[in-house]
Structure formats: C-alpha cells, structure tokens
Design a protein around this motif. Structure first.
Motif, short mmCIF file in Angstrom:
data_model
loop_
_atom_site.label_atom_id
_atom_site.label_comp_id
_atom_site.label_asym_id
_atom_site.label_seq_id
_atom_site.Cartn_x
_atom_site.Cartn_y
_atom_site.Cartn_z
N ARG A 8 0.72 -1.16 0.16
CA ARG A 8 0.04 0.06 -0.15
C ARG A 8 0.84 1.34 0.30
O ARG A 8 0.47 2.21 -0.73
N ARG A 9 1.84 1.35 0.69
CA ARG A 9 2.73 2.37 0.87
C ARG A 9 3.64 2.45 -0.48
O ARG A 9 3.93 3.68 -0.93
N THR A 17 4.80 10.42 -6.24
CA THR A 17 6.13 10.64 -7.00
C THR A 17 5.66 11.04 -8.55
O THR A 17 6.20 11.99 -9.21
N ALA A 18 4.88 10.06 -9.23
CA ALA A 18 4.23 10.49 -10.52
C ALA A 18 3.60 11.67 -10.72
O ALA A 18 3.76 12.52 -11.47
N GLU A 19 2.81 12.12 -9.76
CA GLU A 19 2.07 13.47 -9.79
C GLU A 19 2.90 14.46 -9.59
O GLU A 19 2.88 15.58 -10.03
N PHE A 31 2.82 23.14 -5.14
CA PHE A 31 2.12 21.70 -5.12
C PHE A 31 0.69 21.79 -5.15
O PHE A 31 -0.11 22.57 -4.60
N ASP A 32 -0.06 20.98 -6.16
CA ASP A 32 -1.50 21.03 -6.30
C ASP A 32 -1.94 19.75 -5.41
O ASP A 32 -1.85 18.72 -5.92
N VAL A 33 -2.27 20.15 -4.05
CA VAL A 33 -2.31 18.83 -3.07
C VAL A 33 -3.60 18.15 -3.27
O VAL A 33 -3.54 16.98 -3.51
N GLU A 34 -4.67 18.91 -4.04
CA GLU A 34 -5.93 18.34 -4.53
C GLU A 34 -5.59 17.25 -5.48
O GLU A 34 -6.07 16.18 -5.71
N ALA A 35 -4.68 17.51 -6.57
CA ALA A 35 -4.23 16.37 -7.39
C ALA A 35 -3.66 15.49 -6.89
O ALA A 35 -3.67 14.46 -7.47
N ALA A 39 -4.63 11.73 -7.23
CA ALA A 39 -3.61 10.58 -8.08
C ALA A 39 -3.72 9.40 -6.82
O ALA A 39 -3.73 8.21 -7.23
N VAL A 40 -3.41 9.73 -5.55
CA VAL A 40 -3.30 8.60 -4.49
C VAL A 40 -4.69 7.77 -4.57
O VAL A 40 -4.73 6.54 -4.55
N ASP A 41 -5.78 8.65 -4.53
CA ASP A 41 -7.12 7.75 -4.54
C ASP A 41 -7.22 6.99 -5.48
O ASP A 41 -7.87 5.95 -5.50
N ALA A 42 -7.05 7.48 -6.86
CA ALA A 42 -6.90 6.85 -8.07
C ALA A 42 -6.00 5.60 -8.05
O ALA A 42 -6.59 4.29 -8.25
N ALA A 43 -5.03 5.65 -7.36
CA ALA A 43 -4.17 4.43 -7.22
C ALA A 43 -4.64 3.39 -6.46
O ALA A 43 -4.37 2.14 -6.72
N LEU A 44 -5.44 3.81 -5.58
CA LEU A 44 -5.66 2.71 -4.48
C LEU A 44 -6.81 2.33 -4.82
O LEU A 44 -7.13 1.12 -4.41
#
Length: 65
Positions: A8-9, A17-19, A31-35, A39-44
């Motif tokens: 998960r980590r 990293t990718a975002e 940094f666009d924290v929402e983006a 990205a993390v939400d989509a990856a999970l």
C-alpha cells in the motif's frame, strides 16, 4: 499484514512521485495538493493486477483446458 502495508505504501509513494513529476513537467510553481490526493485515491482504487495465467509454451495435453 506487513507485506500488505508495504504494498500500500509503495502504491501511495509511486502515485505521489508520478503526480509531483507531472506537476513539475507542467511548470507548476507550487504543489497542487488536491491533484496529489486524487492521484493517490485513483491508485488505491485501481483494480488489482490479474494473474496472466500460463503462456502457450507452458501448456501441454494435461493443462490446456
């Protein structure tokens, strides 16, 4: 359980990293924290990788069903 936490980590780390790289390539000055969160939400939420099964060279008369 530790392997699942590490996986998960790893997914989260790769998504961040990718975002961040995408944002840097786009010339962002901050940094666009929402983006990053998206990205993390989509990856999970991504479906787990499906096992590909056997390759044709691995099949024989007893397991080619």
């Amino acid at each position: 359980m530790a392997d699942k936490d590490n996986a998960r980590r790893s997914i989260i780390s790769a998504a961040i990293t990718a975002e961040l790289a995408r944002q840097a390539d786009a010339g962002a000055e901050g940094f666009d924290v929402e983006a990053i969160a998206a990205a993390v939400d989509a990856a999970l939420d991504a479906p787990e990788r499906i096992d590909e099964g056997k390759r044709p060279s691995e099949l024989n008369a007893t397991n080619d069903d």
